[in-house]
Design an enzyme around this catalytic site. Sequence first.
Site, PDB file in Angstrom:
ATOM      1  CE1 TYR A   1       0.361   1.889   4.157  1.00  0.00           C
ATOM      2  CE2 TYR A   1       0.631  -0.497   4.578  1.00  0.00           C
ATOM      3  CZ  TYR A   1       0.976   0.936   5.065  1.00  0.00           C
ATOM      4  OH  TYR A   1       1.289   1.104   6.133  1.00  0.00           O
ATOM      5  CB  CYS A   2       1.925   3.877  -1.654  1.00  0.00           C
ATOM      6  SG  CYS A   2       1.057   3.653  -3.284  1.00  0.00           S
ATOM      7  CB  THR A   3      -0.093   8.321  -0.662  1.00  0.00           C
ATOM      8  OG1 THR A   3       1.056   8.456  -0.061  1.00  0.00           O
ATOM      9  CG2 THR A   3      -0.946   9.457  -0.657  1.00  0.00           C
TER      10      THR A   3
END
Length: 321
Positions: free
Chosen positions: A176-178
């Site tokens: 996951y990331c922004t």
Amino acid sequence: MNKDYSILLYYCYAPIEDPETFREEHHLLCLELNLLGRIIVSAEGLNGTVSGLVADCEKYMAAVKADPRFAGIDFKADYADKHAFAKLHVRHKREIVHSSLLHLKPYEKTGKHMEPSEFKLIKDSDDVVLVDVRSDYEHSVGHFKGALRFNIENFRDFPEKVEELKQFKDKKIVTYCTGGVKCEKASAFLLEQGFENVYQLHGGIIKYGLEEGGEDFEGKCYVFDNRVAVDVNKVNPTVVSECHVCGTKSDRMVNCANPECNIHVPICENCGWELEGACSDTCKTHPEKRVYNGTGYYQKELNGYNPLKGFSRRKEKDVSR
């Protein structure tokens, strides 16, 4: 408070044959719609975050999706009472996010997209490993509970950390990331390295917050506009970061008032005023220290900024009308 502005976060990996021409045309579109923000155009796709009046952002999204290459683009929209940016930059670069993995093409092969609703159901399972692929200053202020986080200054350092994941090869890896753009390359790289059960949170932290309330995201989400960090969790919010000066719990992200330092760290309100926005006594006495206004955010000087500078096609298009 009226929220007349939208803030859009988006990306799309798709081949662009002539990215420089596309960049100029896209820049013109943004100018016509009075948008501000940062957009990267590359032969591998489009990545951006912009702000503008809600109606103008609606027109922008419709125009982008009208291009068959970007028909499936996923816009994450938040709302504000003003622009989130002071400038418009549409730049042509080799990659839409600097990864050192230019050979990977996510539109051909990447980790399976996991929708926020599914992510919410499986994130605590014993056979799942959540992997935060963001930089350390991003995940220091907020991250998912129990996620594996790496000590990296830039996403391009991610490949060096994959050795730490090999112990989990028999588990389901969920990156996951922004907003999702880094996960496309990160999950594709994991597949290339022999990992089999690789997934990514579709739309990233922001979409999970918008659609599922952000449950179990601890702290705030670092964003790349003048908001700096935003609330995501509406279910069980917490503060995980500590003041860089005194160690008390604080999620106030501050740029050190000393421009030569400019470190971006949490600093509580009391320490912020005591040190006049600096991160230390040394920086407080620096001769170039900026004036602290209580926010720790310093707008870059526009210096006569002209969004048309170097934009040769604008005049040609105006003449042809």
